[in-house]
Design a protein around this motif. Structure first.
Motif, PDB file in Angstrom:
ATOM      1  N   SER A  83      -3.204  10.076  -5.992  1.00  0.00           N
ATOM      2  CA  SER A  83      -2.294   8.928  -5.854  1.00  0.00           C
ATOM      3  C   SER A  83      -0.895   9.339  -5.398  1.00  0.00           C
ATOM      4  O   SER A  83      -0.279   8.670  -4.563  1.00  0.00           O
ATOM      5  N   GLY A  84      -0.374  10.452  -5.921  1.00  0.00           N
ATOM      6  CA  GLY A  84       0.963  10.891  -5.526  1.00  0.00           C
ATOM      7  C   GLY A  84       1.050  11.212  -4.050  1.00  0.00           C
ATOM      8  O   GLY A  84       1.989  10.804  -3.355  1.00  0.00           O
ATOM      9  N   TYR A  85       0.048  11.942  -3.545  1.00  0.00           N
ATOM     10  CA  TYR A  85       0.021  12.304  -2.123  1.00  0.00           C
ATOM     11  C   TYR A  85      -0.152  11.061  -1.247  1.00  0.00           C
ATOM     12  O   TYR A  85       0.493  10.916  -0.198  1.00  0.00           O
ATOM     13  N   ILE A  86      -1.050  10.166  -1.690  1.00  0.00           N
ATOM     14  CA  ILE A  86      -1.320   8.953  -0.907  1.00  0.00           C
ATOM     15  C   ILE A  86      -0.064   8.082  -0.813  1.00  0.00           C
ATOM     16  O   ILE A  86       0.298   7.610   0.272  1.00  0.00           O
ATOM     17  N   LEU A  91     -10.308   0.296 -11.350  1.00  0.00           N
ATOM     18  CA  LEU A  91      -8.989   0.929 -11.470  1.00  0.00           C
ATOM     19  C   LEU A  91      -8.225   0.377 -12.679  1.00  0.00           C
ATOM     20  O   LEU A  91      -7.580   1.125 -13.425  1.00  0.00           O
ATOM     21  N   ASP A  92      -8.305  -0.943 -12.867  1.00  0.00           N
ATOM     22  CA  ASP A  92      -7.640  -1.564 -14.017  1.00  0.00           C
ATOM     23  C   ASP A  92      -8.210  -1.019 -15.327  1.00  0.00           C
ATOM     24  O   ASP A  92      -7.473  -0.813 -16.301  1.00  0.00           O
ATOM     25  N   PHE A  93      -9.520  -0.801 -15.349  1.00  0.00           N
ATOM     26  CA  PHE A  93     -10.145  -0.258 -16.556  1.00  0.00           C
ATOM     27  C   PHE A  93      -9.571   1.125 -16.875  1.00  0.00           C
ATOM     28  O   PHE A  93      -9.230   1.424 -18.025  1.00  0.00           O
ATOM     29  N   PHE A  94      -9.451   1.969 -15.868  1.00  0.00           N
ATOM     30  CA  PHE A  94      -8.928   3.324 -16.082  1.00  0.00           C
ATOM     31  C   PHE A  94      -7.456   3.300 -16.496  1.00  0.00           C
ATOM     32  O   PHE A  94      -7.001   4.149 -17.261  1.00  0.00           O
ATOM     33  N   SER A 145     -14.409  -4.940  -6.921  1.00  0.00           N
ATOM     34  CA  SER A 145     -14.994  -3.968  -7.852  1.00  0.00           C
ATOM     35  C   SER A 145     -14.066  -2.775  -8.042  1.00  0.00           C
ATOM     36  O   SER A 145     -13.905  -2.262  -9.155  1.00  0.00           O
ATOM     37  N   LYS A 146     -13.452  -2.357  -6.966  1.00  0.00           N
ATOM     38  CA  LYS A 146     -12.534  -1.220  -7.034  1.00  0.00           C
ATOM     39  C   LYS A 146     -11.311  -1.559  -7.894  1.00  0.00           C
ATOM     40  O   LYS A 146     -10.891  -0.752  -8.731  1.00  0.00           O
ATOM     41  N   GLU A 162     -16.373   6.564  -5.894  1.00  0.00           N
ATOM     42  CA  GLU A 162     -15.743   7.676  -5.171  1.00  0.00           C
ATOM     43  C   GLU A 162     -14.328   7.319  -4.749  1.00  0.00           C
ATOM     44  O   GLU A 162     -13.392   8.117  -4.889  1.00  0.00           O
ATOM     45  N   SER A 163     -14.145   6.101  -4.258  1.00  0.00           N
ATOM     46  CA  SER A 163     -12.835   5.675  -3.785  1.00  0.00           C
ATOM     47  C   SER A 163     -11.830   5.591  -4.938  1.00  0.00           C
ATOM     48  O   SER A 163     -10.665   5.990  -4.798  1.00  0.00           O
ATOM     49  N   VAL A 164     -12.292   5.092  -6.091  1.00  0.00           N
ATOM     50  CA  VAL A 164     -11.414   5.008  -7.263  1.00  0.00           C
ATOM     51  C   VAL A 164     -11.001   6.402  -7.719  1.00  0.00           C
ATOM     52  O   VAL A 164      -9.824   6.649  -8.032  1.00  0.00           O
TER      53      VAL A 164
END
Length: 581
Positions: free
Chosen positions: A553-556, A476-479, A471-472, A544-546
């Motif tokens: 994302s840059g920090y991760i 994410l692909d949708f965004f 699901s995640k 929430e995770s997405v």
């Protein structure tokens, strides 16, 4: 009673309960020995689980297949997500629990694991073979139990000594005897030992508290389960906590007891927890402060007992009571029992391997306060790892270890065995250099596959996780692929006080703005709402995770690169030919 076990666990606190459950669920025969079967996983101090970094540990225990999260969800009477005003690496779940239900639920868990036997007794001696390998234990009743491995989780009971003013009571906890003899034997085996101190506040009769004069602290409306197996928490009743404050008058009364205080007359020489000092220590350390904040916490649904968080004390009981009655709202308060300090033996954790096995005696494991740590969560984590590794060792399988970039539990164990302790160890987010990776929302993604590999995490956990990951990815692909036009979003962006767009942009770029969240977008984009509504399991967690992954994302990514680089260096061996002198 002559049965030979795979694992004997001594002590049924949070460490012992997790150790016994883990080893038994993996297939080992386990004997859990406790002094009192009515106090399994007793919340000896405050009736709460989680908090700063500790909440992450509870989620990690659950992700690995432990029970602390499950029992917390079953006994919860208030939930709060701490640090929500900060970044997601700092978000920490905390639950107020019904202390009695918590213990009963843990007992029910253990009694329903087929491989766990229970025995009420006190272990006062280890059975050691050839001076180097543990083979079992002997109890106060003179019974000898034999096992391939032994896990000691003795809490504060080893030579425990309680202090209330000038009164000294031999015991490991209020109204419970201490354990004598075992510490001396362990010391004679070559272990380095020491003394530590912790404390607890007075318990108050809620019928004598004027709550109208206190500041009410309700829980969050959105309740997030600690266990990844639960979609929601069916809380029987949500109870508020309250905030009270001391005053100069309260401080003056407390100071009248300093002459007879074991903290200041040299009676107590051991080190207490720096982050959770006694009220008398606060008056010395922060002498200029006119007041100190206290949290008044309910002990349960069907009791009037309240815990005064922030008022731990070893002062004379009359001084404690007189001081309490000068606090606004406590004018007529009655105590159920006074606060006290307790000193106990611990063993230097640098004598342990990362598996929690001792380096000196083979097949002997330590977990919890015996290692110089404090906190239910830290204890449960150590017990879980000890139980897993005790099972794996007797079957000749590879050890189970967690790295610092994999879990807060990895940070905890690495800190203990490489740095040791000079005060009771407590986990904080600041101890974890990779805390953006070690968030409370992704503990299952990080750890459940590892647990499944060793056979602890059951199929249902993996089914839930696989569904969540799918699901995640879809969301994410949708965004990443969905483009939005100015006429779709500009009205909303204007309301949120963020720049309008002049041309089509990817939806991911909009979510990355700090002013915008997915809930805002869901209200104006029907196809996004459709995608979210189609998520079958753990919908809130997925969204929430997405959002976290997009915004940070840059920090991760940067932290992951650093962690992988450091991890590679950990496997670089120092050559044998180096002359350290």
């Amino acid at each position: 009673m002559t049965k030979n076990y795979d694992v004997i666990v001594v002590g049924a606190g949070h460490a012992g309960s997790e150790a016994a459950a883990a080893a038994a669920n993996l297939g080992s025969s386990v004997l859990l020995i406790t002094m009192d079967m009515n106090k399994i996983a007793q919340m000896s101090c405050n009736p709460a689980m989680g908090g700063i970094a500790k909440g992450q540990i509870v989620k990690e225990i659950d992700a690995l297949g432990g029970y602390s999260g499950i029992v917390t969800d079953r006994s919860m009477i208030q939930f709060r997500m701490l640090n929500k005003s900060k970044g997601p690496a700092m978000w920490s779940p905390r639950a107020q629990c019904d202390r009695m239900i918590f213990s009963l639920e843990w007992r029910s868990v253990l009694e329903n694991i087929a491989n766990v036997d229970l025995w009420q007794d006190t272990v006062n001696e280890l059975i050691i073979e050839e001076g180097k390998r543990v083979a079992g234990v002997q109890t106060l009743l003179g019974i000898k139990f034999y096992a391939k491995t032994v896990i000691l989780t003795n809490g504060t009971f080893l030579n425990g000594l309680m202090h209330i003013g000038q009164v000294k009571i031999l015991g490991g906890r209020a109204a419970e005897p201490r354990v004598v003899g075992l510490s001396d034997q362990i010391l004679n085996l070559g272990f380095t030992t020491g003394r530590m101190k912790t404390g607890t506040p007075p318990r108050l009769d809620g019928r004598t508290i004027d709550f109208e004069k206190l500041v009410e602290q309700p829980g969050d409306e959105e309740i997030i389960p600690f266990s990844y197996l639960n979609e929601e928490v069916n809380m029987k009743k949500s109870l508020p906590c309250y905030i009270a404050h001391t005053s100069p008058e309260v401080h003056d009364i407390l100071r009248t007891g300093f002459d007879d205080s074991p903290m200041f007359d040299g009676t107590i020489t051991s080190i207490g927890p720096r982050y959770c000092p006694s009220i008398e220590s606060k008056l010395i350390t922060f002498a200029d402060k006119q007041q100190h904040q206290l949290f008044v916490e309910p002990e349960g649904i069907d009791t009037v007992e309240y815990y005064v968080n922030g008022f731990s004390s070893s002062l004379d009981w009359e001084v404690q009571l007189r001081a309490l009655r000068k606090i606004n709202g406590f004018e007529n308060v009655m105590m159920f029992r006074p606060g006290y300090a307790i000193e106990y033996d611990y063993f230097d954790p640098m004598q342990l391997k990362l598996t929690m096995e001792t380096r000196i005696i083979e097949n002997l494991y330590f977990a919890g306060q015996i290692n110089g740590t404090t906190g239910y969560e830290e204890a449960g984590a150590q017990g879980l790892i000890a139980g897993i590794n005790a099972h794996l060792k007797i079957r000749g399988k590879d050890e189970f270890k967690l790295r610092r970039d994999e879990a807060y539990i990895g940070v905890l164990l690495d800190d203990l065995v490489t740095k040791g302790v000079d005060e009771p160890y407590r986990m904080f987010t600041s101890r974890a250099e990779y805390r953006i990776l070690l968030r409370q929302d992704n503990a299952d993604s990080r750890l459940t596959p590892l647990s499944r590999d060793i056979g602890l995490a059951e199929d249902e956990r993996m089914r839930v996780l696989d569904s969540k990951i799918r699901s995640k990815k879809n969301l994410l692909d949708f965004f990443k692929t969905r483009s939005v036009a100015p006429d779709e979003l500009n009205s909303m962006l204007s309301d949120l006080d963020t720049n309008k767009i002049k041309q089509k942009v990817k939806l991911r770029d909009i979510v990355s703005r700090p002013q915008v969240n997915i809930d805002d977008l869901k209200g104006v984009l029907p196809d996004l709402k459709e995608n979210i509504d189609a998520i079958e399991i753990r919908k809130r967690e997925v969204v929430e995770s997405v959002e976290i992954e997009i915004k940070y994302s840059g920090y991760i990514d940067r932290e992951r690169v650093i962690a992988e680089k450091i991890s590679r260096l950990e496997y670089l061996k120092i050559p044998d030919w180096i002359d350290y002198s």
